[in-house]
Enzyme design. Structure first.
Site, PDB file in Angstrom:
ATOM      1  N   LYS A 180       0.826  -1.059  -0.052  1.00 31.68           N
ATOM      2  CA  LYS A 180       0.024   0.028   0.050  1.00 31.68           C
ATOM      3  C   LYS A 180       0.813   1.223  -0.003  1.00 31.68           C
ATOM      4  O   LYS A 180       1.414   1.476   0.987  1.00 31.68           O
ATOM      5  CB  LYS A 180      -0.943   0.035   0.958  1.00 31.68           C
ATOM      6  N   GLY A 233       7.530   5.242   7.599  1.00 27.14           N
ATOM      7  CA  GLY A 233       6.541   6.522   7.845  1.00 27.14           C
ATOM      8  C   GLY A 233       7.035   7.081   9.212  1.00 27.14           C
ATOM      9  O   GLY A 233       7.937   6.849   9.803  1.00 27.14           O
ATOM     10  N   SER A 234       5.890   7.600   9.779  1.00 23.11           N
ATOM     11  CA  SER A 234       5.957   8.427  10.694  1.00 23.11           C
ATOM     12  C   SER A 234       6.101   7.555  12.358  1.00 23.11           C
ATOM     13  O   SER A 234       5.497   6.283  12.010  1.00 23.11           O
ATOM     14  CB  SER A 234       4.813   9.576  11.102  1.00 23.11           C
ATOM     15  N   GLY A 238       4.130   4.264  12.909  1.00 25.74           N
ATOM     16  CA  GLY A 238       5.010   3.003  13.039  1.00 25.74           C
ATOM     17  C   GLY A 238       4.471   2.343  14.526  1.00 25.74           C
ATOM     18  O   GLY A 238       4.461   1.061  14.613  1.00 25.74           O
ATOM     19  N   GLU A 255      10.673   1.927  10.157  1.00 27.23           N
ATOM     20  CA  GLU A 255      11.656   2.554   9.693  1.00 27.23           C
ATOM     21  C   GLU A 255      10.803   3.941   9.996  1.00 27.23           C
ATOM     22  O   GLU A 255      10.097   4.407   9.105  1.00 27.23           O
ATOM     23  CB  GLU A 255      12.148   2.418   8.256  1.00 27.23           C
ATOM     24  N   CYS A 289      14.038  11.217   5.943  1.00 30.23           N
ATOM     25  CA  CYS A 289      14.028  10.846   7.273  1.00 30.23           C
ATOM     26  C   CYS A 289      15.608  11.000   7.845  1.00 30.23           C
ATOM     27  O   CYS A 289      16.015  11.179   8.998  1.00 30.23           O
ATOM     28  CB  CYS A 289      13.769   9.389   7.423  1.00 30.23           C
ATOM     29  N   GLU A 390      10.973  16.087  14.984  1.00 36.27           N
ATOM     30  CA  GLU A 390      11.302  15.997  13.423  1.00 36.27           C
ATOM     31  C   GLU A 390      10.316  17.043  12.879  1.00 36.27           C
ATOM     32  O   GLU A 390       9.169  17.087  13.353  1.00 36.27           O
ATOM     33  CB  GLU A 390      10.948  14.601  13.068  1.00 36.27           C
TER      34      GLU A 390
HETATM   35  P1  ADP Z   1       3.394  10.915   6.777  1.00 35.87           P
HETATM   36  O1  ADP Z   1       2.872  11.608   8.098  1.00 35.87           O
HETATM   37  O2  ADP Z   1       4.845  11.169   6.548  1.00 35.87           O
HETATM   38  O3  ADP Z   1       2.787  10.798   5.640  1.00 35.87           O
HETATM   39  P2  ADP Z   1       2.450   8.277   7.739  1.00 35.87           P
HETATM   40  O4  ADP Z   1       3.311   7.295   8.793  1.00 35.87           O
HETATM   41  O5  ADP Z   1       1.156   8.980   8.428  1.00 35.87           O
HETATM   42  O6  ADP Z   1       3.581   9.149   7.427  1.00 35.87           O
HETATM   43  O7  ADP Z   1       2.342   7.693   6.470  1.00 35.87           O
HETATM   44  C1  ADP Z   1       3.217   6.601   5.884  1.00 35.87           C
HETATM   45  C2  ADP Z   1       2.305   5.654   5.343  1.00 35.87           C
HETATM   46  O8  ADP Z   1       1.539   4.684   6.320  1.00 35.87           O
HETATM   47  C3  ADP Z   1       1.445   5.938   4.538  1.00 35.87           C
HETATM   48  O9  ADP Z   1       1.220   4.970   3.254  1.00 35.87           O
HETATM   49  C4  ADP Z   1      -0.025   6.112   5.156  1.00 35.87           C
HETATM   50  O10 ADP Z   1      -0.964   5.865   4.269  1.00 35.87           O
HETATM   51  C5  ADP Z   1       0.132   4.954   6.065  1.00 35.87           C
HETATM   52  N1  ADP Z   1      -0.439   4.869   7.373  1.00 35.87           N
HETATM   53  C6  ADP Z   1      -1.018   6.023   7.940  1.00 35.87           C
HETATM   54  N2  ADP Z   1      -1.960   5.342   8.938  1.00 35.87           N
HETATM   55  C7  ADP Z   1      -1.729   4.263   8.917  1.00 35.87           C
HETATM   56  C8  ADP Z   1      -2.550   3.223   9.787  1.00 35.87           C
HETATM   57  N3  ADP Z   1      -3.144   3.481  10.750  1.00 35.87           N
HETATM   58  N4  ADP Z   1      -2.159   2.037   9.613  1.00 35.87           N
HETATM   59  C9  ADP Z   1      -1.395   1.524   8.516  1.00 35.87           C
HETATM   60  N5  ADP Z   1      -0.943   2.505   7.545  1.00 35.87           N
HETATM   61  C10 ADP Z   1      -1.161   3.770   7.918  1.00 35.87           C
END
Ligand code: ADP
Length: 503
Positions: A180, A233-234, A238, A255, A289, A390
């Site tokens: 995804k 991601g964030s 995570g 990560e 990052c 960050e």
């Molecule tokens: P950013 O704030 O940099 O967009 P996120 O951590 O929100 O970072 O997003 C990184 C990835 O995680 C994206 O593909 C986002 O759609 C996905 N994501 C966001 N929320 C969830 C969740 N609750 N479960 C799984 N994946 C998620």
């Protein structure tokens, strides 16, 4: 600079076919340099679509795991060759959906090329161990088994590199994939998967689900038939992913964020350090990052460094990433721009000195994009929020220090541990920094960005959970050890007990 004339309607990729989301809902992918420009429309997937994709990946796994790894590698080699041929178009698509300048998106595609070739090479290695048995007429070795269906969740800042870091090692080990991608950069994942398919990847081996994190990402992570998860991601997301994996002991590679630092010692080559801080701090508009969002400088050279750094940063050219003169592209979306503006206010209220930038950039053609001026805060105290949290934008905090030990203390006193760098010509200090900086990656006389794909990538503390991406470390995550003992003595032999009898 717009080159996309007709918006494209995209679909999920499940079991070798492009299919609509069951909900029939969709979302828009827009150009952050000009948000009136629609790049494409992508399906908004939900749990039903995820279930279909995982079913397809599970069915495909039964055959894919038995394909000899060198044969899997042939598909990767072909894909790498197509990536090379289409590099320029892929980079342009990426700049349009994500914003970073073409020179950087070419680098992003190159990283995918490098990773694909590297993992194709692993097809003839995937080394295990062969060791002597303690018993006679007995053979002992270990081999790598695939895990099954792997779920992947990727961010928008490296739209092709990061999916390739996950997909290629997973495939060479014999896993199948449901990915995804981030909602801001779906097109680059489409391009990558399209190329893998053209290279001959069997039906169902890689499946793509587009959509929002909670709707499409969360059910993927939680699915019982997903045997491992890799997430970039964030840190907040995570943590959710980690919690969702915990109850079923699902291996989970995380990560996450960083608060990286460049240390400039008083003996440093200052011109080199300034160039490193400009690239490390403002490359990808600080949306890496590994971005150097902190630069700590020895007081003896602080003023001189600040003057030269500020002069260079004031001259950076902001604009559309498709313009070859652009050095600073837009932020990826409005939310990211607002986050940066919020942190600029926080920085001002914390009593630091705003030296360069500090505003949204919206003159002329910039008005329809999410641009922000490259920004430097000087005389920052290491405890301040802009030195701790960050920001993920073009904001650099400059911190003065008196001694190497104080610099180390500043560097290590954050919740993250991804990347750090030191500029010095003193070999002793360089080695002490390599030993004592608490980050997963350390650079000497180079900025905090610039990782190569053949070595482990990842960080400590709230940056990661002990796993590493890239190099053979990735193989370690996407495979599981199986230990094999073959006894050809024709009698019962008991390890640890029959130690004195030999035949
Ligand atoms: P950013 O704030 O940099 O967009 P996120 O951590 O929100 O970072 O997003 C990184 C990835 O995680 C994206 O593909 C986002 O759609 C996905 N994501 C966001 N929320 C969830 C969740 N609750 N479960 C799984 N994946 C998620």
């Amino acid at each position: 600079m717009a080159t996309v004339a007709v918006p494209k309607f995209h679909k999920n990729f499940i079991n070798g076919e492009w299919v609509e989301a069951r909900s029939g809902r969709s979302f828009e992918n827009r150009n952050p340099a000009d948000h009136s420009e629609l790049i494409g429309i992508f399906p908004s997937s939900t749990e039903d679509d995820v279930n279909d994709a995982v079913d397809a990946a599970k069915a495909a796994y039964a055959k894919w795991r038995l394909v000899p790894a060198p044969k899997r590698a042939e598909i990767l080699y072909r894909a790498a060759e197509t990536l090379v041929k289409r590099k320029e178009d892929l980079a342009r698509d990426m700049t349009m959906e994500m914003g970073k300048p073409l020179s950087e998106t070419r680098g992003d595609v190159q990283e995918a090329i490098d990773m694909t070739y590297y993992m194709a090479g692993e097809g003839r290695r995937l080394f295990g161990q062969t060791v002597p048995s303690e018993l006679p007429n007995k053979f002992a070795m270990s081999v790598r088994d695939p895990l099954g269906v792997v779920g992947m969740i990727t961010p928008w800042n490296f739209p092709m590199a990061i999916p390739s870091w996950k997909i290629m090692p997973a495939l060479i080990c014999g896993n199948t994939v449901v990915i995804k991608p981030a909602e801001d950069t779906p097109l680059s994942t489409y391009n990558l998967v399209q190329i893998l398919t053209e290279a001959g990847l069997p039906v169902g081996v890689v499946n793509v689900i587009y959509g929002m994190g909670p709707d499409a990402g969360a059910p993927l992570v939680a699915h019982d038939d997903v045997m491992a998860v890799s997430f970039t991601g964030s840190t907040d997301t995570g943590r959710l992913v980690n919690q969702a994996c915990a109850s079923s002991f699902k291996p989970c590679h995380l990560e996450m964020g960083g608060k990286n630092i460049i240390l400039v010692m008083d003996d440093a080559n200052l011109d080199l350090a300034v160039e490193g801080a400009v690239w490390g701090g403002f490359g990808t508009s600080g949306q890496r990052c590994t971005a150097a969002s902190r630069v700590a400088v020895h007081k003896k050279v602080y003023r001189e460094f600040l003057n030269r750094f500020a002069q260079r940063v004031r001259a950076l050219k902001i604009g559309d990433g498709l313009d070859p003169e652009t050095e600073i592209g837009p932020l990826v979306n409005e939310t990211q721009l607002q986050t940066v503006m919020k942190y600029v206010e926080i920085g001002k209220n914390e009593g630091t000195r705003l030296v360069v930038g500090g505003h949204r950039a919206e003159s002329g053609r910039l008005a329809t994009g999410w641009f922000h001026e490259p920004t430097i805060f000087a005389d920052v105290n290491p405890k301040m929020r802009i030195a701790q949290e960050e920001i993920f934008g073009p904001v650099v905090a400059l911190l003065p220090f008196d001694s190497f030990n104080e610099a180390l203390e500043i560097a290590n006193h954050v919740n993250y541990g991804l990347s750090a760098s030191i500029y010095t010509r003193d070999v002793n200090l360089a080695y002490r920094a390599m030993r004592d900086l608490e980050t997963g990656i350390v650079y000497v006389n180079a900025p905090t960005i610039g990782a190569e794909i053949q070595l482990p990538f990842g960080g400590t503390k709230s940056t990661g959970n002990g796993h590493r991406e890239a190099g053979t470390a990735a193989i370690d995550f996407y495979s599981e050890w199986k230990t094999l003992y073959i006894d050809y003595s024709d009698r019962l032999q008991r390890a640890q007990m029959d130690t004195t009898e030999h035949s």
